[in-house]
Write an enzyme that holds these catalytic residues in place. Sequence first.
Site, PDB file in Angstrom:
ATOM      1  N   ARG A 118      35.797  25.297  51.594  1.00 12.73           N
ATOM      2  CA  ARG A 118      36.193  26.706  51.846  1.00 12.73           C
ATOM      3  C   ARG A 118      37.678  26.962  51.626  1.00 12.73           C
ATOM      4  O   ARG A 118      38.230  27.949  52.114  1.00 12.73           O
ATOM      5  CB  ARG A 118      35.790  27.157  53.255  1.00 12.73           C
ATOM      6  CG  ARG A 118      34.293  27.054  53.509  1.00 12.73           C
ATOM      7  CD  ARG A 118      33.882  27.891  54.711  1.00 12.73           C
ATOM      8  NE  ARG A 118      32.460  27.759  54.947  1.00 12.73           N
ATOM      9  CZ  ARG A 118      31.923  26.859  55.773  1.00 12.73           C
ATOM     10  NH1 ARG A 118      32.705  26.024  56.440  1.00 12.73           N
ATOM     11  NH2 ARG A 118      30.636  26.798  55.933  1.00 12.73           N
ATOM     12  N   LYS A 140      43.992  34.592  40.592  1.00  8.30           N
ATOM     13  CA  LYS A 140      42.636  34.811  40.077  1.00  8.30           C
ATOM     14  C   LYS A 140      42.116  33.483  39.560  1.00  8.30           C
ATOM     15  O   LYS A 140      42.747  32.866  38.686  1.00  8.30           O
ATOM     16  CB  LYS A 140      42.645  35.835  38.943  1.00  8.30           C
ATOM     17  CG  LYS A 140      42.606  37.257  39.412  1.00  8.30           C
ATOM     18  CD  LYS A 140      42.326  38.174  38.235  1.00  8.30           C
ATOM     19  CE  LYS A 140      42.336  39.620  38.662  1.00  8.30           C
ATOM     20  NZ  LYS A 140      42.186  40.537  37.515  1.00  8.30           N
ATOM     21  N   GLU A 182      50.121  38.359  25.900  1.00 10.12           N
ATOM     22  CA  GLU A 182      50.199  38.721  27.330  1.00 10.12           C
ATOM     23  C   GLU A 182      51.624  39.133  27.699  1.00 10.12           C
ATOM     24  O   GLU A 182      51.826  39.954  28.593  1.00 10.12           O
ATOM     25  CB  GLU A 182      49.732  37.548  28.209  1.00 10.12           C
ATOM     26  CG  GLU A 182      48.292  37.095  27.966  1.00 10.12           C
ATOM     27  CD  GLU A 182      47.217  37.961  28.640  1.00 10.12           C
ATOM     28  OE1 GLU A 182      47.541  39.027  29.178  1.00 10.12           O
ATOM     29  OE2 GLU A 182      46.035  37.547  28.612  1.00 10.12           O
ATOM     30  N   LYS A 224      54.476  40.516  36.822  1.00  6.21           N
ATOM     31  CA  LYS A 224      53.167  40.164  37.408  1.00  6.21           C
ATOM     32  C   LYS A 224      53.288  40.006  38.918  1.00  6.21           C
ATOM     33  O   LYS A 224      52.418  40.457  39.671  1.00  6.21           O
ATOM     34  CB  LYS A 224      52.605  38.894  36.769  1.00  6.21           C
ATOM     35  CG  LYS A 224      51.253  38.540  37.383  1.00  6.21           C
ATOM     36  CD  LYS A 224      50.225  38.031  36.451  1.00  6.21           C
ATOM     37  CE  LYS A 224      48.874  37.945  37.145  1.00  6.21           C
ATOM     38  NZ  LYS A 224      47.881  37.236  36.377  1.00  6.21           N
ATOM     39  N   GLU A 234      43.082  43.615  43.512  1.00  4.72           N
ATOM     40  CA  GLU A 234      42.700  44.577  42.472  1.00  4.72           C
ATOM     41  C   GLU A 234      41.912  45.765  43.005  1.00  4.72           C
ATOM     42  O   GLU A 234      40.826  46.087  42.525  1.00  4.72           O
ATOM     43  CB  GLU A 234      41.930  43.857  41.358  1.00  4.72           C
ATOM     44  CG  GLU A 234      41.978  44.641  40.055  1.00  4.72           C
ATOM     45  CD  GLU A 234      41.549  43.842  38.845  1.00  4.72           C
ATOM     46  OE1 GLU A 234      42.103  42.759  38.613  1.00  4.72           O
ATOM     47  OE2 GLU A 234      40.652  44.317  38.144  1.00  4.72           O
ATOM     48  N   ARG A 238      46.495  46.625  40.034  1.00  8.05           N
ATOM     49  CA  ARG A 238      46.333  45.333  39.360  1.00  8.05           C
ATOM     50  C   ARG A 238      45.403  45.434  38.154  1.00  8.05           C
ATOM     51  O   ARG A 238      45.526  44.652  37.202  1.00  8.05           O
ATOM     52  CB  ARG A 238      45.839  44.263  40.346  1.00  8.05           C
ATOM     53  CG  ARG A 238      45.785  42.887  39.689  1.00  8.05           C
ATOM     54  CD  ARG A 238      45.688  41.739  40.652  1.00  8.05           C
ATOM     55  NE  ARG A 238      45.652  40.490  39.901  1.00  8.05           N
ATOM     56  CZ  ARG A 238      45.717  39.290  40.428  1.00  8.05           C
ATOM     57  NH1 ARG A 238      45.823  39.152  41.733  1.00  8.05           N
ATOM     58  NH2 ARG A 238      45.680  38.218  39.678  1.00  8.05           N
ATOM     59  N   ASN A 242      44.687  44.259  33.154  1.00  5.71           N
ATOM     60  CA  ASN A 242      43.556  44.003  32.253  1.00  5.71           C
ATOM     61  C   ASN A 242      43.623  44.867  31.002  1.00  5.71           C
ATOM     62  O   ASN A 242      42.621  45.024  30.304  1.00  5.71           O
ATOM     63  CB  ASN A 242      42.235  44.267  32.976  1.00  5.71           C
ATOM     64  CG  ASN A 242      42.006  43.276  34.081  1.00  5.71           C
ATOM     65  OD1 ASN A 242      42.376  42.114  33.953  1.00  5.71           O
ATOM     66  ND2 ASN A 242      41.447  43.728  35.185  1.00  5.71           N
ATOM     67  N   HIS A 245      41.727  44.037  27.889  1.00  5.20           N
ATOM     68  CA  HIS A 245      40.836  42.917  28.199  1.00  5.20           C
ATOM     69  C   HIS A 245      39.353  43.276  28.106  1.00  5.20           C
ATOM     70  O   HIS A 245      38.524  42.395  27.880  1.00  5.20           O
ATOM     71  CB  HIS A 245      41.148  42.354  29.586  1.00  5.20           C
ATOM     72  CG  HIS A 245      42.399  41.507  29.613  1.00  5.20           C
ATOM     73  ND1 HIS A 245      43.621  41.970  29.184  1.00  5.20           N
ATOM     74  CD2 HIS A 245      42.610  40.227  30.011  1.00  5.20           C
ATOM     75  CE1 HIS A 245      44.533  41.020  29.321  1.00  5.20           C
ATOM     76  NE2 HIS A 245      43.949  39.952  29.814  1.00  5.20           N
ATOM     77  N   HIS A 249      37.297  40.713  26.135  1.00  2.00           N
ATOM     78  CA  HIS A 249      36.192  39.919  26.693  1.00  2.00           C
ATOM     79  C   HIS A 249      34.921  40.133  25.884  1.00  2.00           C
ATOM     80  O   HIS A 249      34.124  39.200  25.700  1.00  2.00           O
ATOM     81  CB  HIS A 249      35.971  40.273  28.158  1.00  2.00           C
ATOM     82  CG  HIS A 249      37.059  39.752  29.059  1.00  2.00           C
ATOM     83  ND1 HIS A 249      37.208  40.143  30.364  1.00  2.00           N
ATOM     84  CD2 HIS A 249      38.054  38.867  28.833  1.00  2.00           C
ATOM     85  CE1 HIS A 249      38.249  39.526  30.906  1.00  2.00           C
ATOM     86  NE2 HIS A 249      38.785  38.757  29.986  1.00  2.00           N
ATOM     87  N   HIS A 262      41.840  33.337  23.545  1.00  2.00           N
ATOM     88  CA  HIS A 262      41.839  34.462  24.493  1.00  2.00           C
ATOM     89  C   HIS A 262      42.992  35.436  24.190  1.00  2.00           C
ATOM     90  O   HIS A 262      42.794  36.645  24.106  1.00  2.00           O
ATOM     91  CB  HIS A 262      41.953  33.917  25.920  1.00  2.00           C
ATOM     92  CG  HIS A 262      42.084  34.981  26.960  1.00  2.00           C
ATOM     93  ND1 HIS A 262      41.058  35.842  27.285  1.00  2.00           N
ATOM     94  CD2 HIS A 262      43.137  35.351  27.749  1.00  2.00           C
ATOM     95  CE1 HIS A 262      41.470  36.682  28.229  1.00  2.00           C
ATOM     96  NE2 HIS A 262      42.734  36.409  28.527  1.00  2.00           N
TER      97      HIS A 262
END
Length: 364
Positions: A118, A140, A182, A224, A234, A238, A242, A245, A249, A262
Amino acid sequence: MKELKVELGQRSYPILIGKGLLGDPELFVNIIHSSQVMVVSNTTIASLYLPQLLDTLADFSPLSYVIADGESHKNLTVMNEIVTQLLENKFSRNCTLIALGGGVVGDITGFAAACYQRGANYIQIPTTLLAQVDSSVGGKTAVNHEIGKNMIGAFHQPIAVYSDSDVLDTLPDRELSAGLAEVIKYGLIRDPVFFTWLENNIESLRDRDDECLQYAIERSCQNKAEVVADDEREQGQRALLNFGHTFAHAVETGLNYKDWLHGEAVGLGMLMAADLSCRSGWITETDLARIRDLLIKAGLPIKLPEQFEISNMRELMSVDKKAKDGQLFLVVLKSIGDAVVTNEFDENLLQLTVEQFSSVKGKN
Ligand code: NAD
Ligand code: GLY
């Protein structure tokens, strides 16, 4: 050496940017409060930098686990292998994992740390430009599912990020360009002064001028860190990180995470989002041309790959974490340096944008 901080109360952590960090035992002694340490890396990076890092960490008698190289290995099977190593070596929850690698190693190690009993501590040592300016910061963590990228994951912040610019010496040019995508993103979504600086310094960055690279990493991480400090999970701003993205993606999933990097997909995705913004009357043709020019100068592709079936694009875009109640939300530009999330785009204009970037003759 530059030091920044991600301000998240008790979960705040430093980002150090400099040279020679991999060889500095003090950085680790000061932050690791357990004797159980495991470094996760991949075959390529391990052969270059793992011996040096293990030497630096000698006081902790660290274990290491080396995974195969590539995005296709960022999956639950490999994550389970990492957890198995931890269990077989009787690691307790207060162990520390160290991710030595690019975004793939960082994301999977972070996710293993998030899940292990955990939540275990982990340190990010990013070795690609992309990881140094983006994926190592912000917590993330994820692995891919065959239906969608990064679809299994958690928010789990590292306890430190150490970006050693020396390791960029061995990074292939194509990977450097992918990282620049980026970097350019921060200029586009919230830092117009940085965008202009990038226009003026893009050649030096591609020539790996150390001062320029360190400045670009620092300014990117600063941007960032500010966004993450305001909106860790997010709920709002935030999502702007993306930018491009959703398109990217879709391209990556459509190509089965092969052929394109990527950052290359993000570069094209940003251009497609800018094109849609221009068609929608939100940015000018001049701004669109500036964005296209900078991406070209950064060495990034500006057309969809031939093997990509554009008729699948819209469907692939709908598998997106920004979707709410089945509705697609996109990050679009209102100007260079000002981005918003919206679902108020015209589907017909989106279709025109997708067709515009097809490289297959007859589909334009
Ligand atoms: P990557 O981790 O696959 O690394 C790219 C390639 O460079 C690999 O072959 C790697 O072995 C090699 N490499 C790494 N460092 C090197 C070095 N110093 N010298 C020589 N070769 C080196 O790819 P990436 O671009 O770093 O990361 C992409 C991943 O990051 C994607 O999975 C993406 O989803 C994820 N990502 C996550 C976040 C986040 O916030 N968590 C943000 C952006 C991207
Ligand atoms: N790379 C997107 C984010 O960290 O939110």
